[in-house]
Design a protein around this motif. Structure first.
Motif, PDB file in Angstrom:
ATOM      1  N   PRO A   1     -14.991  28.172  29.587  1.00  0.00           N
ATOM      2  CA  PRO A   1     -15.559  27.751  30.875  1.00  0.00           C
ATOM      3  C   PRO A   1     -15.277  26.284  31.197  1.00  0.00           C
ATOM      4  CG  PRO A   1     -17.176  29.011  29.618  1.00  0.00           C
ATOM      5  CD  PRO A   1     -16.001  28.807  28.719  1.00  0.00           C
ATOM      6  N   GLN A   2     -15.270  25.423  30.187  1.00  0.00           N
ATOM      7  CA  GLN A   2     -15.022  23.996  30.455  1.00  0.00           C
ATOM      8  C   GLN A   2     -13.601  23.776  30.988  1.00  0.00           C
ATOM      9  OE1 GLN A   2     -16.206  21.591  27.155  1.00  0.00           O
ATOM     10  NE2 GLN A   2     -15.515  19.728  28.187  1.00  0.00           N
ATOM     11  N   THR A   3     -12.641  24.477  30.405  1.00  0.00           N
ATOM     12  CA  THR A   3     -11.254  24.367  30.885  1.00  0.00           C
ATOM     13  C   THR A   3     -11.157  24.911  32.312  1.00  0.00           C
ATOM     14  OG1 THR A   3     -10.471  24.583  28.635  1.00  0.00           O
ATOM     15  CG2 THR A   3      -8.857  24.997  30.348  1.00  0.00           C
ATOM     16  N   ALA A   4     -11.910  25.981  32.589  1.00  0.00           N
ATOM     17  CA  ALA A   4     -11.862  26.570  33.938  1.00  0.00           C
ATOM     18  C   ALA A   4     -12.336  25.571  34.999  1.00  0.00           C
ATOM     19  CB  ALA A   4     -12.695  27.852  33.980  1.00  0.00           C
ATOM     20  N   GLN A   5     -13.180  24.589  34.597  1.00  0.00           N
ATOM     21  CA  GLN A   5     -13.633  23.566  35.556  1.00  0.00           C
ATOM     22  C   GLN A   5     -12.454  22.764  36.114  1.00  0.00           C
ATOM     23  OE1 GLN A   5     -16.702  23.099  36.810  1.00  0.00           O
ATOM     24  NE2 GLN A   5     -17.147  24.964  35.664  1.00  0.00           N
ATOM     25  N   GLN A   6     -11.374  22.706  35.360  1.00  0.00           N
ATOM     26  CA  GLN A   6     -10.184  21.965  35.827  1.00  0.00           C
ATOM     27  C   GLN A   6      -9.617  22.572  37.104  1.00  0.00           C
ATOM     28  OE1 GLN A   6      -7.597  22.337  32.431  1.00  0.00           O
ATOM     29  NE2 GLN A   6      -8.707  20.819  31.214  1.00  0.00           N
ATOM     30  N   LEU A   7     -10.020  23.817  37.387  1.00  0.00           N
ATOM     31  CA  LEU A   7      -9.492  24.486  38.585  1.00  0.00           C
ATOM     32  C   LEU A   7      -9.887  23.775  39.879  1.00  0.00           C
ATOM     33  CD1 LEU A   7      -9.887  28.176  37.455  1.00  0.00           C
ATOM     34  CD2 LEU A   7      -7.756  27.067  38.177  1.00  0.00           C
ATOM     35  N   ALA A   8     -10.948  22.954  39.837  1.00  0.00           N
ATOM     36  CA  ALA A   8     -11.287  22.180  41.042  1.00  0.00           C
ATOM     37  C   ALA A   8     -10.136  21.231  41.369  1.00  0.00           C
ATOM     38  CB  ALA A   8     -12.574  21.401  40.810  1.00  0.00           C
ATOM     39  N   LEU A   9      -9.569  20.597  40.334  1.00  0.00           N
ATOM     40  CA  LEU A   9      -8.460  19.665  40.570  1.00  0.00           C
ATOM     41  C   LEU A   9      -7.178  20.423  40.915  1.00  0.00           C
ATOM     42  CD1 LEU A   9      -9.001  16.933  37.800  1.00  0.00           C
ATOM     43  CD2 LEU A   9     -10.166  17.233  39.964  1.00  0.00           C
ATOM     44  N   VAL A  10      -6.961  21.555  40.233  1.00  0.00           N
ATOM     45  CA  VAL A  10      -5.784  22.393  40.535  1.00  0.00           C
ATOM     46  C   VAL A  10      -5.815  22.782  42.020  1.00  0.00           C
ATOM     47  CG1 VAL A  10      -4.675  24.623  40.042  1.00  0.00           C
ATOM     48  CG2 VAL A  10      -5.765  23.328  38.181  1.00  0.00           C
ATOM     49  N   THR A  11      -6.998  23.205  42.477  1.00  0.00           N
ATOM     50  CA  THR A  11      -7.131  23.688  43.859  1.00  0.00           C
ATOM     51  C   THR A  11      -6.972  22.538  44.855  1.00  0.00           C
ATOM     52  OG1 THR A  11      -8.623  25.373  43.023  1.00  0.00           O
ATOM     53  CG2 THR A  11      -8.624  25.036  45.403  1.00  0.00           C
ATOM     54  N   GLY A  12      -7.515  21.379  44.508  1.00  0.00           N
ATOM     55  CA  GLY A  12      -7.357  20.222  45.396  1.00  0.00           C
ATOM     56  C   GLY A  12      -5.881  19.907  45.630  1.00  0.00           C
ATOM     57  N   VAL A  13      -5.117  19.892  44.552  1.00  0.00           N
ATOM     58  CA  VAL A  13      -3.670  19.630  44.668  1.00  0.00           C
ATOM     59  C   VAL A  13      -3.041  20.662  45.602  1.00  0.00           C
ATOM     60  CG1 VAL A  13      -1.489  19.730  43.367  1.00  0.00           C
ATOM     61  CG2 VAL A  13      -3.454  18.506  42.409  1.00  0.00           C
ATOM     62  N   ALA A  14      -3.392  21.924  45.378  1.00  0.00           N
ATOM     63  CA  ALA A  14      -2.777  23.008  46.166  1.00  0.00           C
ATOM     64  C   ALA A  14      -3.156  22.898  47.642  1.00  0.00           C
ATOM     65  CB  ALA A  14      -3.210  24.360  45.609  1.00  0.00           C
ATOM     66  N   VAL A  15      -4.422  22.574  47.924  1.00  0.00           N
ATOM     67  CA  VAL A  15      -4.845  22.551  49.334  1.00  0.00           C
ATOM     68  C   VAL A  15      -4.155  21.406  50.081  1.00  0.00           C
ATOM     69  CG1 VAL A  15      -6.807  22.303  50.915  1.00  0.00           C
ATOM     70  CG2 VAL A  15      -7.023  23.766  48.906  1.00  0.00           C
ATOM     71  N   VAL A  16      -4.059  20.239  49.450  1.00  0.00           N
ATOM     72  CA  VAL A  16      -3.357  19.130  50.132  1.00  0.00           C
ATOM     73  C   VAL A  16      -1.890  19.504  50.361  1.00  0.00           C
ATOM     74  CG1 VAL A  16      -2.513  16.755  49.851  1.00  0.00           C
ATOM     75  CG2 VAL A  16      -4.911  17.282  49.455  1.00  0.00           C
ATOM     76  N   ASP A  17      -1.255  20.113  49.363  1.00  0.00           N
ATOM     77  CA  ASP A  17       0.150  20.513  49.546  1.00  0.00           C
ATOM     78  C   ASP A  17       0.277  21.549  50.658  1.00  0.00           C
ATOM     79  OD1 ASP A  17       0.775  18.784  47.566  1.00  0.00           O
ATOM     80  OD2 ASP A  17       1.349  20.289  46.080  1.00  0.00           O
ATOM     81  N   ALA A  18      -0.700  22.476  50.709  1.00  0.00           N
ATOM     82  CA  ALA A  18      -0.656  23.528  51.741  1.00  0.00           C
ATOM     83  C   ALA A  18      -0.817  22.924  53.129  1.00  0.00           C
ATOM     84  CB  ALA A  18      -1.758  24.549  51.470  1.00  0.00           C
ATOM     85  N   ILE A  19      -1.703  21.941  53.254  1.00  0.00           N
ATOM     86  CA  ILE A  19      -1.903  21.292  54.562  1.00  0.00           C
ATOM     87  C   ILE A  19      -0.622  20.573  54.968  1.00  0.00           C
ATOM     88  CG2 ILE A  19      -3.127  19.444  55.773  1.00  0.00           C
ATOM     89  CD1 ILE A  19      -5.572  20.115  53.996  1.00  0.00           C
ATOM     90  N   ARG A  20      -0.044  19.870  54.020  1.00  0.00           N
ATOM     91  CA  ARG A  20       1.191  19.132  54.341  1.00  0.00           C
ATOM     92  C   ARG A  20       2.302  20.102  54.730  1.00  0.00           C
ATOM     93  NH1 ARG A  20       0.763  14.517  49.584  1.00  0.00           N
ATOM     94  NH2 ARG A  20      -0.788  13.246  50.662  1.00  0.00           N
ATOM     95  N   ALA A  21       2.408  21.222  53.992  1.00  0.00           N
ATOM     96  CA  ALA A  21       3.470  22.195  54.304  1.00  0.00           C
ATOM     97  C   ALA A  21       3.215  22.841  55.663  1.00  0.00           C
ATOM     98  CB  ALA A  21       3.533  23.260  53.220  1.00  0.00           C
ATOM     99  N   ALA A  22       1.961  23.234  55.915  1.00  0.00           N
ATOM    100  CA  ALA A  22       1.659  23.928  57.180  1.00  0.00           C
ATOM    101  C   ALA A  22       1.821  22.980  58.355  1.00  0.00           C
ATOM    102  CB  ALA A  22       0.245  24.499  57.133  1.00  0.00           C
ATOM    103  N   SER A  23       1.477  21.708  58.144  1.00  0.00           N
ATOM    104  CA  SER A  23       1.524  20.788  59.280  1.00  0.00           C
ATOM    105  C   SER A  23       2.935  20.290  59.549  1.00  0.00           C
ATOM    106  CB  SER A  23       0.569  19.615  59.062  1.00  0.00           C
ATOM    107  OG  SER A  23       0.972  18.876  57.949  1.00  0.00           O
ATOM    108  N   SER A  24       3.842  20.489  58.577  1.00  0.00           N
ATOM    109  CA  SER A  24       5.215  20.035  58.828  1.00  0.00           C
ATOM    110  C   SER A  24       5.949  21.041  59.712  1.00  0.00           C
ATOM    111  CB  SER A  24       5.974  19.850  57.518  1.00  0.00           C
ATOM    112  OG  SER A  24       6.223  21.095  56.927  1.00  0.00           O
ATOM    113  N   GLY A  25       5.478  22.302  59.743  1.00  0.00           N
ATOM    114  CA  GLY A  25       6.068  23.332  60.603  1.00  0.00           C
ATOM    115  C   GLY A  25       7.569  23.410  60.446  1.00  0.00           C
ATOM    116  N   GLY A  26       8.040  23.216  59.222  1.00  0.00           N
ATOM    117  CA  GLY A  26       9.481  23.307  59.003  1.00  0.00           C
ATOM    118  C   GLY A  26      10.176  21.958  59.195  1.00  0.00           C
TER     119      GLY A  26
END
Ligand code: BTN
Length: 267
Positions: free
Chosen positions: A75-100
């Motif tokens: 469970p303690q290692t699974a807490q790292q998923l907050a940081l994993v998800t943060g990285v992914a969401v910022v990348d997703a916003i940047r990718a979606a907002s670049s529109g190609g």
């Protein structure tokens, strides 16, 4: 939400009109034996939940999504998923907002999309989204069920919050919710592969730091035993927040609510 949102290989999507909370629904489906890699999204949540027992309001047009994973780490290692998800969401916003386009749209000078420890997505100083991580022991086996809930203000920020909030639309990023979900799912898949149930955490920590605010930024942390204001010193190797307090003493936090000092956010 369209039902034909493209998911990475190995993931399924359940798209609902309305549910109490996509996190609760994902956990319910896990207890019914659903395999991991399941995304749940809803147009509306009637009992959306935020961190620390707060309510997450359901503004039409925003993204409410949860990913259910079955893990073999502790469970303690699974807490790292907050940081994993943060990285992914910022990348997703940047990718979606670049529109190609070659460069992503950023929300104006001094208002870049970034992360605030532990679970916040900001545009400049204002909250754009949050992450709610919930884990339970897998009743059917030795592993862990983890649900990662993501709330992202795509269309509008809720009114009347006691902290600064914004939306992608307010930042000049016009993106459809289903395109945003596809982008988040794809970025999550990549970040989860880097993380690899904890063995790639050093890389995730580095990626997270690159997407977070500047060193020495003044932050206030409330970890339940009083507020501490200090200068941000990054994260330690376990992902704990480091602050230099007013006396220059380095303090380490493994949990807490963090606000940008001087923005009027509640502690
Ligand atoms: C926070 O910043 O407090 C975390 C907010 C997380 C909200 C999302 S919306 C989808 C998922 N379902 C919930 O009930 N909460 C999360």
């Amino acid at each position: 939400m369209r039902r034909d949102v493209e998911m990475p290989i190995g993931y399924r999507l359940v798209s609902l009109e309305e549910t109490g909370s996509t996190n609760s629904e994902a956990m319910r489906l896990a207890t019914l034996g659903e395999a991991g890699g399941l995304w749940i999204t809803a147009e509306r949540q009637t009992r959306g939940r935020g961190r620390s027992g707060r309510t997450w309001r359901s503004v039409p047009g925003n993204l409410y999504a949860s990913l259910m994973l079955r893990l073999s780490c502790d469970p303690q290692t699974a807490q790292q998923l907050a940081l994993v998800t943060g990285v992914a969401v910022v990348d997703a916003i940047r990718a979606a907002s670049s529109g190609g386009a070659r460069r992503a749209v950023e929300p104006g000078p001094g208002r870049s999309f970034r992360l605030k420890w532990p679970n916040d997505i900001l545009a400049g100083p204002a909250k754009l989204g949050g992450i709610l991580l919930e884990s339970a022991r897998d009743v059917g086996g030795p592993g862990l069920v983890t649900v990662i809930g993501i709330g992202l203000n795509v269309a509008a920020a809720p009114d009347g919050l006691d902290r600064a909030a914004t939306s992608l639309a307010d930042c000049g990023v016009a993106v459809e919710r289903c395109r945003m979900l596809a982008s988040v799912a794809s970025a999550m898949d990549s970040a989860l592969q880097v993380w690899n149930e904890g063995s790639g955490f050093a890389d995730i920590r580095r990626l997270w730091l690159e997407r977070a605010g500047p060193l020495d930024e003044l932050l206030t942390v409330n970890s339940g035993s009083g507020a501490v204001t200090g200068r941000y010193q990054g994260l330690d190797g376990d992902g704990a927040l480091l602050l230099a307090d007013g006396l220059g003493v380095r303090r380490r936090f493994t949990y807490g609510d963090v606000s940008l000092a001087g923005t009027g956010e509640p502690q």
